[in-house]
Motif scaffolding. Sequence first.
Motif, PDB file in Angstrom:
ATOM      1  N   TYR A  70       4.331   3.223 -11.179  1.00 18.99           N
ATOM      2  CA  TYR A  70       3.270   2.318 -10.736  1.00 18.99           C
ATOM      3  C   TYR A  70       3.572   1.778  -9.334  1.00 18.99           C
ATOM      4  O   TYR A  70       2.666   1.590  -8.532  1.00 18.99           O
ATOM      5  CB  TYR A  70       3.057   1.178 -11.729  1.00 18.99           C
ATOM      6  N   SER A  71       4.827   1.561  -9.036  1.00 15.87           N
ATOM      7  CA  SER A  71       5.210   1.104  -7.703  1.00 15.87           C
ATOM      8  C   SER A  71       4.875   2.167  -6.654  1.00 15.87           C
ATOM      9  O   SER A  71       4.330   1.857  -5.584  1.00 15.87           O
ATOM     10  CB  SER A  71       6.704   0.783  -7.673  1.00 15.87           C
ATOM     11  N   GLU A  72       5.218   3.417  -6.934  1.00 13.81           N
ATOM     12  CA  GLU A  72       4.913   4.507  -6.009  1.00 13.81           C
ATOM     13  C   GLU A  72       3.406   4.696  -5.856  1.00 13.81           C
ATOM     14  O   GLU A  72       2.919   4.979  -4.757  1.00 13.81           O
ATOM     15  CB  GLU A  72       5.566   5.803  -6.494  1.00 13.81           C
ATOM     16  N   LEU A  73       2.682   4.526  -6.938  1.00 14.01           N
ATOM     17  CA  LEU A  73       1.224   4.618  -6.896  1.00 14.01           C
ATOM     18  C   LEU A  73       0.647   3.521  -5.999  1.00 14.01           C
ATOM     19  O   LEU A  73      -0.255   3.772  -5.197  1.00 14.01           O
ATOM     20  CB  LEU A  73       0.654   4.501  -8.311  1.00 14.01           C
ATOM     21  N   ASP A  74       1.204   2.330  -6.103  1.00 11.74           N
ATOM     22  CA  ASP A  74       0.754   1.212  -5.277  1.00 11.74           C
ATOM     23  C   ASP A  74       0.987   1.497  -3.794  1.00 11.74           C
ATOM     24  O   ASP A  74       0.106   1.271  -2.960  1.00 11.74           O
ATOM     25  CB  ASP A  74       1.484  -0.062  -5.701  1.00 11.74           C
ATOM     26  N   VAL A  75       2.160   2.019  -3.453  1.00 11.78           N
ATOM     27  CA  VAL A  75       2.477   2.360  -2.059  1.00 11.78           C
ATOM     28  C   VAL A  75       1.519   3.430  -1.546  1.00 11.78           C
ATOM     29  O   VAL A  75       0.997   3.327  -0.431  1.00 11.78           O
ATOM     30  CB  VAL A  75       3.947   2.828  -1.930  1.00 11.78           C
ATOM     31  N   ALA A  76       1.255   4.450  -2.360  1.00 14.24           N
ATOM     32  CA  ALA A  76       0.329   5.519  -1.958  1.00 14.24           C
ATOM     33  C   ALA A  76      -1.080   4.971  -1.733  1.00 14.24           C
ATOM     34  O   ALA A  76      -1.765   5.363  -0.779  1.00 14.24           O
ATOM     35  CB  ALA A  76       0.317   6.623  -3.009  1.00 14.24           C
ATOM     36  N   ALA A  77      -1.502   4.053  -2.586  1.00 19.63           N
ATOM     37  CA  ALA A  77      -2.837   3.461  -2.440  1.00 19.63           C
ATOM     38  C   ALA A  77      -2.919   2.635  -1.161  1.00 19.63           C
ATOM     39  O   ALA A  77      -3.922   2.688  -0.444  1.00 19.63           O
ATOM     40  CB  ALA A  77      -3.153   2.595  -3.656  1.00 19.63           C
ATOM     41  N   GLU A  78      -1.862   1.886  -0.863  1.00 23.37           N
ATOM     42  CA  GLU A  78      -1.844   1.079   0.369  1.00 23.37           C
ATOM     43  C   GLU A  78      -1.905   1.988   1.595  1.00 23.37           C
ATOM     44  O   GLU A  78      -2.608   1.686   2.559  1.00 23.37           O
ATOM     45  CB  GLU A  78      -0.581   0.218   0.408  1.00 23.37           C
ATOM     46  N   ARG A  79      -1.175   3.093   1.567  1.00 26.92           N
ATOM     47  CA  ARG A  79      -1.209   4.037   2.692  1.00 26.92           C
ATOM     48  C   ARG A  79      -2.605   4.625   2.871  1.00 26.92           C
ATOM     49  O   ARG A  79      -3.079   4.770   3.988  1.00 26.92           O
ATOM     50  CB  ARG A  79      -0.205   5.162   2.475  1.00 26.92           C
ATOM     51  N   SER A  80      -3.244   4.963   1.773  1.00 26.28           N
ATOM     52  CA  SER A  80      -4.594   5.511   1.840  1.00 26.28           C
ATOM     53  C   SER A  80      -5.554   4.494   2.441  1.00 26.28           C
ATOM     54  O   SER A  80      -6.405   4.843   3.260  1.00 26.28           O
ATOM     55  CB  SER A  80      -5.103   5.892   0.457  1.00 26.28           C
ATOM     56  N   GLN A  81      -5.394   3.254   2.060  1.00 21.43           N
ATOM     57  CA  GLN A  81      -6.244   2.195   2.600  1.00 21.43           C
ATOM     58  C   GLN A  81      -6.056   2.067   4.098  1.00 21.43           C
ATOM     59  O   GLN A  81      -7.030   1.910   4.841  1.00 21.43           O
ATOM     60  CB  GLN A  81      -5.879   0.867   1.930  1.00 21.43           C
ATOM     61  N   LEU A  82      -4.823   2.138   4.564  1.00 20.45           N
ATOM     62  CA  LEU A  82      -4.547   2.046   6.005  1.00 20.45           C
ATOM     63  C   LEU A  82      -5.192   3.206   6.751  1.00 20.45           C
ATOM     64  O   LEU A  82      -5.714   3.028   7.848  1.00 20.45           O
ATOM     65  CB  LEU A  82      -3.046   2.013   6.249  1.00 20.45           C
ATOM     66  N   ASN A  83      -5.149   4.390   6.163  1.00 23.13           N
ATOM     67  CA  ASN A  83      -5.748   5.559   6.810  1.00 23.13           C
ATOM     68  C   ASN A  83      -7.249   5.408   6.970  1.00 23.13           C
ATOM     69  O   ASN A  83      -7.832   5.855   7.950  1.00 23.13           O
ATOM     70  CB  ASN A  83      -5.421   6.832   6.026  1.00 23.13           C
ATOM     71  N   PHE A  84      -7.897   4.776   5.992  1.00 30.39           N
ATOM     72  CA  PHE A  84      -9.354   4.565   6.082  1.00 30.39           C
ATOM     73  C   PHE A  84      -9.706   3.553   7.161  1.00 30.39           C
ATOM     74  O   PHE A  84     -10.756   3.619   7.779  1.00 30.39           O
ATOM     75  CB  PHE A  84      -9.917   4.102   4.745  1.00 30.39           C
TER      76      PHE A  84
END
Length: 66
Positions: free
Chosen positions: A50-64
Amino acid sequence: MAQLFKDFREISRNSSIGVDLLRYRCLHQPDQLAFTFLKDGETESDRLTYSELDVAAERSQLNFRL
């Protein structure tokens, strides 16, 4: 443990989307396995907590935002 289930039930009742539930897991169970990826439907190829999923989601948000 009982408090954890009580909190989870409360969030479930008040949540209309799965995002809140995922956020809850990221905060309270960060090292728990969220996903197991299977290469051919049977052979495990990767895991995601879940921690890794959270980091991936934050990165995706930054890319948008860029």
